[in-house]
Design a protein around this motif. Structure first.
Motif, short mmCIF file in Angstrom:
data_model
loop_
_atom_site.label_atom_id
_atom_site.label_comp_id
_atom_site.label_asym_id
_atom_site.label_seq_id
_atom_site.Cartn_x
_atom_site.Cartn_y
_atom_site.Cartn_z
N THR A 26 55.32 55.30 49.06
CA THR A 26 54.12 56.11 49.22
C THR A 26 52.93 55.23 49.58
N VAL A 27 52.80 54.08 48.92
CA VAL A 27 51.73 53.13 49.25
C VAL A 27 51.87 52.67 50.71
N ARG A 28 53.10 52.42 51.13
CA ARG A 28 53.33 52.00 52.53
C ARG A 28 52.89 53.09 53.49
N GLN A 29 53.17 54.35 53.19
CA GLN A 29 52.78 55.44 54.08
C GLN A 29 51.25 55.62 54.09
N ILE A 30 50.60 55.45 52.96
CA ILE A 30 49.13 55.52 52.90
C ILE A 30 48.54 54.43 53.79
N ILE A 67 51.51 45.45 45.89
CA ILE A 67 50.26 45.32 45.11
C ILE A 67 49.15 44.82 46.02
N ASP A 68 49.46 43.86 46.89
CA ASP A 68 48.45 43.37 47.84
C ASP A 68 48.04 44.46 48.84
N ILE A 69 48.99 45.28 49.25
CA ILE A 69 48.67 46.41 50.14
C ILE A 69 47.70 47.34 49.42
N ALA A 70 47.99 47.66 48.17
CA ALA A 70 47.13 48.57 47.39
C ALA A 70 45.75 47.95 47.18
N LEU A 127 55.41 42.61 56.48
CA LEU A 127 56.21 41.95 55.44
C LEU A 127 57.00 42.97 54.62
N PHE A 128 56.33 44.06 54.25
CA PHE A 128 56.98 45.12 53.49
C PHE A 128 58.17 45.69 54.26
N ASP A 129 57.96 45.96 55.54
CA ASP A 129 59.01 46.55 56.38
C ASP A 129 60.19 45.60 56.58
N SER A 130 59.95 44.31 56.42
CA SER A 130 61.04 43.34 56.57
C SER A 130 61.81 43.16 55.26
N GLY A 131 61.43 43.92 54.21
CA GLY A 131 62.17 43.90 52.96
C GLY A 131 61.44 43.30 51.78
N ASN A 132 60.23 42.82 51.96
CA ASN A 132 59.47 42.21 50.87
C ASN A 132 58.58 43.25 50.20
N GLU A 133 59.15 43.99 49.26
CA GLU A 133 58.40 45.05 48.58
C GLU A 133 57.41 44.50 47.56
N ASP A 134 57.48 43.19 47.27
CA ASP A 134 56.54 42.59 46.32
C ASP A 134 55.10 42.63 46.83
N GLU A 145 40.28 43.10 56.92
CA GLU A 145 41.07 43.82 55.92
C GLU A 145 42.14 44.69 56.60
N LEU A 146 41.78 45.32 57.71
CA LEU A 146 42.76 46.15 58.43
C LEU A 146 43.86 45.29 59.04
N LEU A 147 43.50 44.11 59.56
CA LEU A 147 44.50 43.19 60.09
C LEU A 147 45.41 42.68 58.97
N LYS A 148 44.81 42.33 57.84
CA LYS A 148 45.58 41.89 56.67
C LYS A 148 46.55 42.99 56.24
N LEU A 149 46.06 44.23 56.21
CA LEU A 149 46.89 45.37 55.83
C LEU A 149 48.08 45.52 56.78
N ASP A 150 47.82 45.39 58.07
CA ASP A 150 48.89 45.48 59.07
C ASP A 150 49.94 44.38 58.85
N ASN A 151 49.48 43.17 58.58
CA ASN A 151 50.39 42.04 58.34
C ASN A 151 51.21 42.24 57.06
N LEU A 152 50.57 42.74 56.03
CA LEU A 152 51.29 43.02 54.77
C LEU A 152 52.35 44.09 54.97
N CYS A 153 52.03 45.09 55.78
CA CYS A 153 53.01 46.15 56.07
C CYS A 153 54.21 45.61 56.84
#
Length: 195
Positions: free
Chosen positions: A168-172, A35-38, A25-32, A15-23
């Motif tokens: 805020t979700v990204r910072q959490i 929800i998966d991060i949350a 993607l988010f940082d590259s501009g994919n804010e969609d 889950e932590l690895l998945k979270l890192d990977n999702l972040c």
């Protein structure tokens, strides 16, 4: 089916690895992916009537976590977005962004971090904790749409309308990843396991 300690540790690491990977993607501009991060953070931290979080199952609730929230001043004239920084972007103008700064992190208890600490107080003085924000985003409910984050008002009219939730979700997520980065989960877990 009840998982044993080794399987739960693997699950939390995944889950932590998945979270890192999702972040990433988010940082590259994919804010969609917010929800998966949350949902991932929710799985790690949220206890419900029918299920226990991974940190609870592994008996890791004694571990402190990192907090980057600024001090909340209730006398401030603007709304409080404690996990974000205000920056000027050449093309977008002024906006709020996640801090993503390891030097600003301080240790707090998990209960304070998750349930008690206000991280947003909107212009109507409604307060939001990490748990409330993550649960709302993970369940894709519309409660946060009522948030008034306009900040300054002139003659009673909002001057800037922003949505601080995605950042805020990204910072959490950043705080959570950093909190578990160098933790030996097997050693720290208080879950009894007989081999």
């Amino acid at each position: 089916m009840k998982l044993q300690k080794p399987e739960l540790i693997i699950s939390l690491k995944n889950e932590l690895l998945k979270l890192d990977n999702l972040c990433t993607l988010f940082d590259s501009g994919n804010e969609d992916v917010v929800i998966d991060i949350a949902k991932t953070i929710n799985h790690i931290f949220q206890n419900t009537e029918t299920s226990k979080s991974l940190v609870s199952q592994l008996k890791l609730t004694h571990l402190p976590v990192y907090c980057s929230a600024e001090f909340y001043n209730p006398k401030s004239l603007v709304n409080y977005l404690g996990l974000l920084k205000l920056e000027r972007n050449a093309s977008l103008g002024w906006n709020y962004y996640p801090k993503l700064n390891r030097e600003e992190l301080k240790s707090v208890s998990q209960e304070n971090w998750w349930q008690n600490k206000k991280v947003i107080v909107d212009s109507l003085e409604n307060s939001y904790t990490r748990a409330k924000i993550i649960k709302s985003v993970a369940n894709d409910d519309r409660e946060l749409d009522k948030m008034d984050t306009s900040g300054w008002k002139i003659n009673g009219k909002p001057q800037i309308k922003i949505n601080p939730i995605t950042n805020t979700v990204r910072q959490i997520a950043f705080e959570l990843i950093e909190s578990f980065r160098n933790i030996d989960l097997n050693k720290e877990s208080k879950l009894y396991y007989k081999m």
